[in-house]
Design a protein around this motif. Structure first.
Motif, PDB file in Angstrom:
ATOM      1  N   ALA A 147      57.436  69.115  -4.544  1.00 42.28           N
ATOM      2  CA  ALA A 147      56.383  70.120  -4.390  1.00 42.28           C
ATOM      3  C   ALA A 147      55.046  69.425  -4.209  1.00 42.28           C
ATOM      4  O   ALA A 147      54.708  68.493  -4.943  1.00 42.28           O
ATOM      5  CB  ALA A 147      56.327  71.042  -5.605  1.00 42.28           C
ATOM      6  N   GLU A 148      54.296  69.874  -3.205  1.00 41.51           N
ATOM      7  CA  GLU A 148      52.943  69.373  -2.991  1.00 41.51           C
ATOM      8  C   GLU A 148      51.998  70.184  -3.876  1.00 41.51           C
ATOM      9  O   GLU A 148      51.887  71.404  -3.731  1.00 41.51           O
ATOM     10  CB  GLU A 148      52.547  69.506  -1.527  1.00 41.51           C
ATOM     11  N   GLU A 149      51.303  69.528  -4.773  1.00 41.70           N
ATOM     12  CA  GLU A 149      50.484  70.239  -5.745  1.00 41.70           C
ATOM     13  C   GLU A 149      49.377  71.057  -5.082  1.00 41.70           C
ATOM     14  O   GLU A 149      49.043  72.148  -5.550  1.00 41.70           O
ATOM     15  CB  GLU A 149      49.901  69.248  -6.754  1.00 41.70           C
ATOM     16  N   ALA A 150      48.815  70.567  -3.981  1.00 43.19           N
ATOM     17  CA  ALA A 150      47.755  71.307  -3.298  1.00 43.19           C
ATOM     18  C   ALA A 150      48.318  72.400  -2.407  1.00 43.19           C
ATOM     19  O   ALA A 150      47.807  73.519  -2.374  1.00 43.19           O
ATOM     20  CB  ALA A 150      46.897  70.350  -2.464  1.00 43.19           C
ATOM     21  N   GLY A 151      49.407  72.115  -1.683  1.00 41.40           N
ATOM     22  CA  GLY A 151      49.960  73.079  -0.738  1.00 41.40           C
ATOM     23  C   GLY A 151      50.889  74.097  -1.352  1.00 41.40           C
ATOM     24  O   GLY A 151      51.085  75.179  -0.804  1.00 41.40           O
ATOM     25  N   ALA A 152      51.484  73.760  -2.485  1.00 46.49           N
ATOM     26  CA  ALA A 152      52.406  74.681  -3.162  1.00 46.49           C
ATOM     27  C   ALA A 152      52.136  74.647  -4.664  1.00 46.49           C
ATOM     28  O   ALA A 152      52.963  74.184  -5.448  1.00 46.49           O
ATOM     29  CB  ALA A 152      53.854  74.297  -2.858  1.00 46.49           C
ATOM     30  N   PRO A 153      50.949  75.125  -5.080  1.00 45.50           N
ATOM     31  CA  PRO A 153      50.574  75.006  -6.499  1.00 45.50           C
ATOM     32  C   PRO A 153      51.494  75.766  -7.442  1.00 45.50           C
ATOM     33  O   PRO A 153      51.738  75.318  -8.562  1.00 45.50           O
ATOM     34  CB  PRO A 153      49.149  75.569  -6.534  1.00 45.50           C
ATOM     35  N   LEU A 154      52.007  76.919  -7.017  1.00 44.57           N
ATOM     36  CA  LEU A 154      52.911  77.672  -7.885  1.00 44.57           C
ATOM     37  C   LEU A 154      54.203  76.904  -8.102  1.00 44.57           C
ATOM     38  O   LEU A 154      54.763  76.885  -9.208  1.00 44.57           O
ATOM     39  CB  LEU A 154      53.192  79.055  -7.291  1.00 44.57           C
ATOM     40  N   ALA A 155      54.696  76.265  -7.038  1.00 44.49           N
ATOM     41  CA  ALA A 155      55.913  75.467  -7.162  1.00 44.49           C
ATOM     42  C   ALA A 155      55.682  74.268  -8.073  1.00 44.49           C
ATOM     43  O   ALA A 155      56.538  73.908  -8.885  1.00 44.49           O
ATOM     44  CB  ALA A 155      56.388  75.005  -5.795  1.00 44.49           C
ATOM     45  N   ALA A 156      54.519  73.630  -7.946  1.00 49.45           N
ATOM     46  CA  ALA A 156      54.208  72.493  -8.806  1.00 49.45           C
ATOM     47  C   ALA A 156      54.130  72.924 -10.261  1.00 49.45           C
ATOM     48  O   ALA A 156      54.616  72.230 -11.164  1.00 49.45           O
ATOM     49  CB  ALA A 156      52.895  71.847  -8.359  1.00 49.45           C
ATOM     50  N   ARG A 157      53.544  74.099 -10.501  1.00 44.96           N
ATOM     51  CA  ARG A 157      53.476  74.611 -11.870  1.00 44.96           C
ATOM     52  C   ARG A 157      54.874  74.928 -12.398  1.00 44.96           C
ATOM     53  O   ARG A 157      55.189  74.666 -13.562  1.00 44.96           O
ATOM     54  CB  ARG A 157      52.606  75.871 -11.898  1.00 44.96           C
ATOM     55  N   ALA A 158      55.718  75.481 -11.524  1.00 44.96           N
ATOM     56  CA  ALA A 158      57.096  75.765 -11.932  1.00 44.96           C
ATOM     57  C   ALA A 158      57.832  74.483 -12.279  1.00 44.96           C
ATOM     58  O   ALA A 158      58.643  74.456 -13.207  1.00 44.96           O
ATOM     59  CB  ALA A 158      57.828  76.513 -10.820  1.00 44.96           C
ATOM     60  N   GLN A 159      57.556  73.420 -11.542  1.00 46.99           N
ATOM     61  CA  GLN A 159      58.217  72.153 -11.855  1.00 46.99           C
ATOM     62  C   GLN A 159      57.788  71.616 -13.213  1.00 46.99           C
ATOM     63  O   GLN A 159      58.584  71.014 -13.930  1.00 46.99           O
ATOM     64  CB  GLN A 159      57.934  71.139 -10.746  1.00 46.99           C
ATOM     65  N   THR A 160      56.528  71.839 -13.582  1.00 45.16           N
ATOM     66  CA  THR A 160      56.079  71.459 -14.925  1.00 45.16           C
ATOM     67  C   THR A 160      56.911  72.180 -15.980  1.00 45.16           C
ATOM     68  O   THR A 160      57.324  71.587 -16.986  1.00 45.16           O
ATOM     69  CB  THR A 160      54.584  71.800 -15.102  1.00 45.16           C
ATOM     70  N   SER A 161      57.169  73.460 -15.739  1.00 45.90           N
ATOM     71  CA  SER A 161      57.997  74.231 -16.667  1.00 45.90           C
ATOM     72  C   SER A 161      59.427  73.707 -16.691  1.00 45.90           C
ATOM     73  O   SER A 161      60.062  73.638 -17.748  1.00 45.90           O
ATOM     74  CB  SER A 161      57.987  75.713 -16.275  1.00 45.90           C
ATOM     75  N   GLU A 162      59.962  73.346 -15.517  1.00 49.15           N
ATOM     76  CA  GLU A 162      61.327  72.830 -15.457  1.00 49.15           C
ATOM     77  C   GLU A 162      61.464  71.530 -16.232  1.00 49.15           C
ATOM     78  O   GLU A 162      62.485  71.286 -16.890  1.00 49.15           O
ATOM     79  CB  GLU A 162      61.752  72.623 -14.008  1.00 49.15           C
ATOM     80  N   ILE A 163      60.459  70.680 -16.154  1.00 53.64           N
ATOM     81  CA  ILE A 163      60.488  69.420 -16.900  1.00 53.64           C
ATOM     82  C   ILE A 163      60.548  69.709 -18.400  1.00 53.64           C
ATOM     83  O   ILE A 163      61.343  69.115 -19.142  1.00 53.64           O
ATOM     84  CB  ILE A 163      59.267  68.557 -16.551  1.00 53.64           C
ATOM     85  N   ALA A 164      59.711  70.631 -18.856  1.00 55.55           N
ATOM     86  CA  ALA A 164      59.697  70.981 -20.282  1.00 55.55           C
ATOM     87  C   ALA A 164      61.004  71.627 -20.702  1.00 55.55           C
ATOM     88  O   ALA A 164      61.546  71.333 -21.779  1.00 55.55           O
ATOM     89  CB  ALA A 164      58.516  71.909 -20.572  1.00 55.55           C
ATOM     90  N   ALA A 165      61.548  72.515 -19.852  1.00 53.68           N
ATOM     91  CA  ALA A 165      62.794  73.202 -20.196  1.00 53.68           C
ATOM     92  C   ALA A 165      63.958  72.225 -20.301  1.00 53.68           C
ATOM     93  O   ALA A 165      64.870  72.413 -21.116  1.00 53.68           O
ATOM     94  CB  ALA A 165      63.105  74.275 -19.147  1.00 53.68           C
TER      95      ALA A 165
END
Length: 258
Positions: free
Chosen positions: A55-73
């Motif tokens: 996920a590109e943090e600038a181009g797909a910020p929602l996806a990048a945020r979701a990946q942060t959640s996936e890492i924690a989960a």
């Protein structure tokens, strides 16, 4: 961007970073599932296959945020979900490398023999109590802008919630075990809320409202939940969808005997 970049469309330094995390890429099979990441694929390396999300943090910020959640989960789900093998970020591009899971999508229908696996998943997920140190978002935090402050406590809880259990996010392995994937919408909240989210997904899959409500009523934690709390979730979800999805208010009502 919505998971539609090809491997060769990724910047060369990002492809090199994937190589460094997963191993030299020999072949790529893009995923056709419901993903929000910039790139999602099963990647074959000299040591085997892995599942990669970029996920590109600038181009797909929602996806990048979701990946942060996936890492924690990944730290709390255990064998219920594929193992997160490695992850990292390079120049604003985030890469996650998961264990590859062989399996077929669960048949997401109330009359399917597979559906007992959904009930089992709800139970197993709802038994997990991650604790605040897990760094997972809360359901109240996710819906805060759509919750009156005096009603937010109705959605407080300490249980793990996937909140997006659909066919493509539940894979039945050849040995019959279930793997739950795509934890980008994970949250911590009351256990009964998972039942509501599954019910909503059943409606989106064109199930009959009355059948779905009767199915939800089978769960003791749903029956015990005050209607006011269920209505609070419904109204927050309607607000989150911009006033649409008004069927949420019917979904959380007590089923009519017939």
């Amino acid at each position: 961007m919505s998971g539609r970049l090809c491997w060769v469309e990724l910047p060369s330094h990002v492809r090199g970073f994937v190589d460094s995390l997963a191993g030299p890429v020999r072949s790529v099979a893009r995923s056709g599932g419901p993903h929000g990441s910039s790139f999602v694929a099963t990647v074959t390396t000299p040591t085997g296959r892995v599942f990669v999300k970029v996920a590109e943090e600038a181009g797909a910020p929602l996806a990048a945020r979701a990946q942060t959640s996936e890492i924690a989960a990944s730290a709390v789900t255990g064998v219920l979900s594929p193992q997160l093998l490695r992850h990292g970020t390079v120049d604003g591009w985030r890469v996650l490398v998961f264990e590859h899971v062989e399996g077929r999508p669960l048949r997401f229908r109330l009359d399917s023999p597979d559906f007992v696996q959904v009930v089992g998943a709800i139970d197993r997920i709802g038994r997990i109590q991650p604790g605040r140190s897990a760094g997972l978002p809360t359901l109240v935090g996710r819906l805060r802008e759509h919750l009156p402050p005096d009603r937010a406590s109705a959605l407080c809880g300490n249980r793990l919630l996937h909140t997006d259990l659909i066919s493509g996010h539940m894979l039945i392995r050849p040995d019959g075990r279930l793997s739950v994937v795509d934890w980008g919408r994970v949250a911590i909240g009351p256990r009964w809320a998972e039942i509501a989210f599954v019910g909503a997904n059943l409606l989106r899959a064109n199930h009959d409202l009355h059948e779905v409500r009767r199915w939800m009523w089978r769960f003791p934690e749903w029956r015990r939940t005050p209607h006011a709390a269920r209505r609070t979730l419904a109204e927050a979800m309607i607000g989150r969808h911009g006033g649409r999805a008004v069927w949420w208010t019917d979904l959380v009502d007590t089923p009519i005997a017939r």
